[in-house]
Write a protein that holds these residues in place. Structure first.
Motif, mmCIF file in Angstrom:
data_model
loop_
_atom_site.group_PDB
_atom_site.id
_atom_site.type_symbol
_atom_site.label_atom_id
_atom_site.label_comp_id
_atom_site.label_asym_id
_atom_site.label_seq_id
_atom_site.Cartn_x
_atom_site.Cartn_y
_atom_site.Cartn_z
ATOM 1 N N THR A 37 51.754 28.687 44.114
ATOM 2 C CA THR A 37 51.468 28.118 42.789
ATOM 3 C C THR A 37 50.095 28.547 42.298
ATOM 4 O OG1 THR A 37 52.846 26.181 43.298
ATOM 5 C CG2 THR A 37 51.296 25.993 41.457
ATOM 6 N N ALA A 38 49.103 28.468 43.168
ATOM 7 C CA ALA A 38 47.746 28.860 42.795
ATOM 8 C C ALA A 38 47.672 30.345 42.446
ATOM 9 C CB ALA A 38 46.775 28.546 43.931
ATOM 10 N N LEU A 39 48.353 31.178 43.215
ATOM 11 C CA LEU A 39 48.363 32.615 42.945
ATOM 12 C C LEU A 39 49.095 32.915 41.644
ATOM 13 C CD1 LEU A 39 49.063 33.942 46.559
ATOM 14 C CD2 LEU A 39 46.960 34.282 45.244
ATOM 15 N N SER A 40 50.163 32.169 41.384
ATOM 16 C CA SER A 40 50.898 32.338 40.125
ATOM 17 C C SER A 40 49.989 32.084 38.925
ATOM 18 C CB SER A 40 52.095 31.377 40.100
ATOM 19 O OG SER A 40 52.732 31.410 38.849
ATOM 20 N N HIS A 41 49.168 31.048 39.015
ATOM 21 C CA HIS A 41 48.224 30.738 37.928
ATOM 22 C C HIS A 41 47.107 31.773 37.859
ATOM 23 C CE1 HIS A 41 49.578 26.257 38.303
ATOM 24 N NE2 HIS A 41 50.334 26.935 37.445
ATOM 25 N N ALA A 42 46.592 32.163 39.014
ATOM 26 C CA ALA A 42 45.471 33.116 39.046
ATOM 27 C C ALA A 42 45.882 34.482 38.502
ATOM 28 C CB ALA A 42 44.951 33.255 40.476
ATOM 29 N N TRP A 43 47.107 34.888 38.811
ATOM 30 C CA TRP A 43 47.587 36.202 38.360
ATOM 31 C C TRP A 43 48.301 36.132 37.019
ATOM 32 C CZ3 TRP A 43 50.158 37.433 43.756
ATOM 33 C CH2 TRP A 43 49.139 37.708 44.690
ATOM 34 N N ASN A 44 48.554 34.884 36.580
ATOM 35 C CA ASN A 44 49.246 34.654 35.292
ATOM 36 C C ASN A 44 50.639 35.295 35.291
ATOM 37 O OD1 ASN A 44 49.463 33.563 32.704
ATOM 38 N ND2 ASN A 44 48.703 35.444 31.728
ATOM 39 N N VAL A 45 51.359 35.040 36.385
ATOM 40 C CA VAL A 45 52.714 35.584 36.534
ATOM 41 C C VAL A 45 53.638 34.474 37.039
ATOM 42 C CG1 VAL A 45 51.931 37.940 37.019
ATOM 43 C CG2 VAL A 45 52.254 36.322 38.923
ATOM 44 N N PRO A 46 54.963 34.631 36.887
ATOM 45 C CA PRO A 46 55.902 33.639 37.434
ATOM 46 C C PRO A 46 55.859 33.608 38.963
ATOM 47 C CG PRO A 46 56.985 35.087 35.829
ATOM 48 C CD PRO A 46 55.653 35.692 36.130
ATOM 49 N N ILE A 47 56.355 32.515 39.534
ATOM 50 C CA ILE A 47 56.432 32.364 40.986
ATOM 51 C C ILE A 47 57.236 33.505 41.606
ATOM 52 C CG2 ILE A 47 57.430 30.966 42.839
ATOM 53 C CD1 ILE A 47 54.971 29.681 41.896
ATOM 54 N N TYR A 52 57.724 38.350 45.201
ATOM 55 C CA TYR A 52 57.870 39.804 45.326
ATOM 56 C C TYR A 52 56.682 40.390 46.086
ATOM 57 C CZ TYR A 52 57.360 44.673 43.817
ATOM 58 O OH TYR A 52 57.144 46.025 43.785
ATOM 59 N N VAL A 53 55.484 39.910 45.784
ATOM 60 C CA VAL A 53 54.281 40.381 46.476
ATOM 61 C C VAL A 53 54.370 40.055 47.970
ATOM 62 C CG1 VAL A 53 51.775 40.063 46.722
ATOM 63 C CG2 VAL A 53 52.789 40.295 44.448
ATOM 64 N N ILE A 54 54.872 38.870 48.298
ATOM 65 C CA ILE A 54 54.998 38.461 49.704
ATOM 66 C C ILE A 54 55.894 39.419 50.480
ATOM 67 C CG2 ILE A 54 55.863 36.643 51.248
ATOM 68 C CD1 ILE A 54 55.001 34.593 49.137
ATOM 69 N N SER A 55 56.896 39.983 49.805
ATOM 70 C CA SER A 55 57.805 40.912 50.483
ATOM 71 C C SER A 55 57.071 42.152 50.990
ATOM 72 C CB SER A 55 58.936 41.342 49.541
ATOM 73 O OG SER A 55 58.459 42.227 48.530
ATOM 74 N N GLY A 56 55.894 42.424 50.450
ATOM 75 C CA GLY A 56 55.104 43.566 50.901
ATOM 76 C C GLY A 56 54.693 43.470 52.358
ATOM 77 N N ALA A 92 42.642 39.311 53.454
ATOM 78 C CA ALA A 92 42.100 37.980 53.151
ATOM 79 C C ALA A 92 41.013 38.022 52.077
ATOM 80 C CB ALA A 92 41.549 37.336 54.429
ATOM 81 N N VAL A 93 40.260 39.102 52.029
ATOM 82 C CA VAL A 93 39.238 39.249 50.982
ATOM 83 C C VAL A 93 39.888 39.706 49.680
ATOM 84 C CG1 VAL A 93 37.222 40.593 50.242
ATOM 85 C CG2 VAL A 93 37.342 39.706 52.572
ATOM 86 N N GLY A 94 40.866 40.601 49.787
ATOM 87 C CA GLY A 94 41.432 41.220 48.602
ATOM 88 C C GLY A 94 42.332 40.333 47.766
ATOM 89 N N ILE A 95 43.213 39.568 48.417
ATOM 90 C CA ILE A 95 44.203 38.776 47.669
ATOM 91 C C ILE A 95 43.552 37.802 46.680
ATOM 92 C CG2 ILE A 95 45.921 36.923 47.899
ATOM 93 C CD1 ILE A 95 47.185 39.587 48.367
ATOM 94 N N PRO A 96 42.607 36.957 47.099
ATOM 95 C CA PRO A 96 42.069 35.976 46.141
ATOM 96 C C PRO A 96 41.209 36.584 45.031
ATOM 97 C CG PRO A 96 40.923 35.818 48.247
ATOM 98 C CD PRO A 96 42.068 36.750 48.454
ATOM 99 N N PHE A 97 40.721 37.803 45.213
ATOM 100 C CA PHE A 97 39.888 38.431 44.187
ATOM 101 C C PHE A 97 40.659 39.449 43.347
ATOM 102 C CE2 PHE A 97 36.663 37.028 47.278
ATOM 103 C CZ PHE A 97 35.824 36.314 46.430
ATOM 104 N N SER A 98 41.881 39.751 43.746
ATOM 105 C CA SER A 98 42.674 40.734 43.012
ATOM 106 C C SER A 98 43.264 40.119 41.745
ATOM 107 C CB SER A 98 43.796 41.261 43.901
ATOM 108 O OG SER A 98 44.686 42.063 43.163
ATOM 109 N N PRO A 102 50.066 45.302 41.487
ATOM 110 C CA PRO A 102 50.195 46.430 42.421
ATOM 111 C C PRO A 102 49.134 46.411 43.529
ATOM 112 C CG PRO A 102 50.458 47.202 40.175
ATOM 113 C CD PRO A 102 50.006 45.781 40.086
ATOM 114 N N LEU A 103 47.890 46.047 43.176
ATOM 115 C CA LEU A 103 46.828 45.971 44.182
ATOM 116 C C LEU A 103 47.112 44.840 45.171
ATOM 117 C CD1 LEU A 103 44.120 47.051 45.202
ATOM 118 C CD2 LEU A 103 42.974 45.457 43.631
#
Length: 400
Positions: A37-47, A52-56, A92-98, A102-103
């Motif tokens: 939920t937090a990532l959805s808001h931060a990236w401004n995208v649907p859940i 899809y990102v998790i599948s990476g 761990a550094v990249g996800i919360p600041f991305s 695609p990144l």
């Protein structure tokens, strides 16, 4: 056991650092899902995009397992442990600041690479530390469960405090930095080839049997992972739809599976320490797991189903997969890294394909989707029985 300059057992310190990495790995397994939920808001995208990102992560495992496994035999085990730690650090550094999907997907792939690199460096090291015994490998599963237990609590705590969701990722970063310093002065065990392989390679018939056994071990890498994923994905819905258990009762079945897993890990640790046959353990545990599935399927009684769920966790998720890997390593003692890569590549393949297979079956019914796991269990019993038979012949020919 060696001692370092400070008088502390080197291997004890090494074991602590290797296990600490798997606490971090436990974080990595759930941290994206826990922060959806937090990532959805931060990236401004649907859940759905976050999913899809998790599948990476799974893609990263599939891409990296064979490569890291092969090169861990050519390079040092310590290099791959550090490579895994570095990839998890970047994740761990990249996800919360991305801010780019695609990144973010790239960082998720790095988490999968981290998993494969850690496995290539760690499972092999524990076996070499114990001179071929894999008892310390089965504890990895329990240690990772500690991380899986802690991370939902951390995410909930930071949400309750209304602070930045990224602090849960920063805890990962802190643990990795501390462990990188702790691990730096520690020497890893020397890799020593066992004489049995050299003898076996002189026997053409033994090599033929080894090839068949290798294929069976690869199959078991898939089956042992599929058995667990299949169960954890569908047991709650099966309880609700097939037996009409309450929501709490159905979820409790999964909790009992986890408790059974921990008890099973401890039992296997003791049994392997007493040099009990690995293939014998594999046959027994897979037979119990299949029997437990049948108990759950055919009993409408909640208490009986709870016992069945505990027994399934006790057997299928007890570290029997890691025991299979150790037995596989005995077949190729000079190629333990490659063996680890091959074995877990097929496990990663199961992680990718089982949701697709069961999703297709569920279109008919949840019961059919869940019951299909019995076929996996029966196949696993058949495969490990063949492995036990062939391993006996390979060892006999190698000793001639």
């Amino acid at each position: 056991m060696k001692n370092d300059a400070k008088g502390l057992p080197t291997y004890r310190r090494l074991s602590f650092s290797l296990y600490l990495n798997y606490v971090v790995h436990g974080f990595g397994l759930l941290i994206l899902a826990q922060n959806m939920t937090a990532l959805s808001h931060a990236w401004n995208v649907p859940i759905a995009v976050v999913s899809y990102v998790i599948s990476g992560v799974g893609i990263g495992r599939l891409l990296a397992y064979l490569i890291t496994g092969y090169f861990s035999d050519k390079l040092s085990r310590k290099f791959f442990v550090y490579l895994g730690m570095l990839c998890y650090f970047l994740f761990a550094v990249g996800i919360p600041f991305s801010k780019s999907i695609p990144l973010s997907y790239f960082f998720a792939i790095l988490a999968g690479v981290a998993n494969s690199a850690l496995d290539a460096g760690t499972y092999t090291t524990f076996v070499e530390m114990a001179h071929g015994n894999g008892r310390y490998n089965v504890l990895i599963k329990a240690v990772a469960s500690i991380g899986e237990f802690i991370i939902p609590l951390l995410v909930s705590l930071f949400a309750h405090l209304h602070v930045w969701y990224g602090w849960s990722f920063m805890v990962m970063v802190l643990l990795l930095l501390i462990n990188a310093v702790l691990l730096l002065p520690i020497k890893f065990p020397d890799r020593q080839a066992e004489k049995i392989e050299a003898k076996a390679e002189k026997q053409g018939q033994a090599n033929g049997l080894k090839l068949i056994t290798t294929i069976l071990f690869a199959m078991y890498g898939y089956l042992s992972m599929a058995l667990m994923i299949w169960y954890t994905q569908w047991i709650t819905l099966f309880g609700q739809n097939a037996h009409h258990f309450s929501n709490i009762q159905s979820h409790f079945l999964l909790s009992l599976y986890s408790v059974g897993s921990i008890v099973g890990v401890l039992l296997l640790f003791v049994l392997l320490g007493r040099e009990i046959s690995e293939t014998g353990i594999m046959i027994a545990m897979n037979a119990v797991a299949t029997g437990a599935l049948l108990i759950i399927i055919f009993s409408n009684n909640i208490v009986v189903s709870e016992i069945g769920s505990f027994l399934f966790g006790f057997s299928a998720a007890s570290g029997v997969m890691q025991t299979g890997l150790t037995a596989f390593m005995r077949l190729y003692p000079t190629k333990r890294g490659l063996v680890t890569g091959v074995f877990y590549f097929f496990g990663a393949l199961a992680s990718f394909t089982v949701p697709i297979i069961t999703g297709s079956l569920s279109k008919q019914s949840v019961e059919i989707a869940f019951n299909g796991n019995v076929i996996v269990g029966l196949t696993a019993v058949f495969v490990v029985s063949l492995i036990a038979l062939l391993m006996r012949h390979v060892n006999h020919l190698a000793e001639k």
